[in-house]
Design a protein around this motif. Sequence first.
Motif, short mmCIF file in Angstrom:
data_model
loop_
_atom_site.label_atom_id
_atom_site.label_comp_id
_atom_site.label_asym_id
_atom_site.label_seq_id
_atom_site.Cartn_x
_atom_site.Cartn_y
_atom_site.Cartn_z
N SER A 86 0.87 -1.13 0.14
CA SER A 86 -0.11 0.09 0.01
C SER A 86 0.82 1.13 0.09
N ASP A 87 0.07 2.50 -0.18
CA ASP A 87 1.00 3.62 -0.28
C ASP A 87 1.84 3.90 1.21
N GLU A 93 -4.15 -6.90 1.00
CA GLU A 93 -4.87 -7.92 0.02
C GLU A 93 -5.78 -7.18 -1.08
N VAL A 94 -5.48 -7.32 -2.25
CA VAL A 94 -6.15 -6.96 -3.25
C VAL A 94 -6.52 -7.59 -4.50
N ASN A 140 2.27 2.21 -15.64
CA ASN A 140 1.03 2.66 -15.01
C ASN A 140 0.77 2.04 -13.54
N LYS A 141 1.62 1.85 -12.83
CA LYS A 141 1.42 1.17 -11.48
C LYS A 141 0.89 -0.18 -11.78
N LYS A 142 1.30 -0.90 -12.83
CA LYS A 142 0.97 -2.25 -12.86
C LYS A 142 1.87 -3.26 -13.38
N TYR A 143 2.16 -4.37 -12.94
CA TYR A 143 3.19 -5.08 -13.46
C TYR A 143 2.72 -5.82 -14.65
N GLY A 144 3.76 -6.30 -15.59
CA GLY A 144 3.52 -6.83 -16.58
C GLY A 144 4.49 -7.86 -17.23
N VAL A 145 4.23 -8.56 -18.18
CA VAL A 145 5.30 -9.56 -18.75
C VAL A 145 5.24 -9.26 -20.40
N SER A 184 8.05 -8.09 4.35
CA SER A 184 7.46 -7.39 3.16
C SER A 184 7.68 -7.67 1.92
N ALA A 185 6.71 -7.61 0.87
CA ALA A 185 6.92 -8.02 -0.33
C ALA A 185 7.79 -7.33 -1.22
N PRO A 186 8.56 -7.76 -2.12
CA PRO A 186 9.32 -7.11 -3.00
C PRO A 186 8.59 -5.98 -3.64
N GLN A 187 9.10 -4.67 -3.85
CA GLN A 187 8.62 -3.61 -4.79
C GLN A 187 9.19 -3.50 -6.25
N HIS A 188 10.10 -4.36 -6.33
CA HIS A 188 10.64 -4.33 -7.75
C HIS A 188 10.68 -5.85 -8.25
N HIS A 189 10.58 -5.71 -9.55
CA HIS A 189 10.54 -7.39 -10.32
C HIS A 189 11.87 -7.67 -10.78
N ASP A 190 12.87 -6.65 -10.77
CA ASP A 190 14.04 -7.08 -11.40
C ASP A 190 15.08 -8.06 -10.56
N ASP A 191 14.60 -8.30 -9.47
CA ASP A 191 15.57 -9.36 -8.65
C ASP A 191 15.07 -10.67 -8.70
#
Length: 209
Positions: A86-87, A93-94, A140-145, A184-191
């Motif tokens: 969250s901010d 959970e969303v 746009n504040k969403k993750y993608g592949v 805490s969940a990771p905030q970045h996908h590059d790891d």
Amino acid sequence: GKRWVVDFSEWIHVPIDSRSKVPVHYQMVHFCRDRCREKGITPADFASDSSGEGGGLKAIFDQEWGQIIGVEFGGRASELPVKSISDNGKIVEVPAREVYDRRVSELNLMVREFAMSHGLRGLSVEAAGQACSRKTFYKNKKYGVESKKVMKERTKRSPDHLDSVCVGIDLVRQKGCTPTLSVSAPQHHDDWADLVRKSSSLYESAYAS
């Protein structure tokens, strides 16, 4: 201290006999149905990719065995719950649609979430390699592949092993299994790729088998 763990240590090749008079899709359905019956697995606990041509395969499963779970890779992300930051930095959970740009991203990156929470065992070398090879982004504040088409053009092969893991993960999610995040969940996908390499010792025995 408890966490959900999904074990992929048993991989079964589905044989196809090109000389048989039985259509290929029926060969696949009958083989999977019979192996599942031997293991006491019911149609309600079996999932298959229902995207595109897979929709026809699912229809045969439903007719020849019973109603199975279809996993669609196309369209928008689902309403299934996922953990997000969250901010104010708390884990909340969303619905998945608020985190991932589309359904295929949700399916692939949920594999990552289970890996990050130490909730995967027994991935094949092919599945792990394909998971590490698929490019991801945050927009746009969403993750993608990247799309499957783009990945196939870039790597010169289809991520079929990864697709099967995605189907398995979505099946257990629909049954109530979620990544267990004790921190805490990771905030970045590059790891993602780096974490898989560091955790490879967990899977060496499964790879060897």
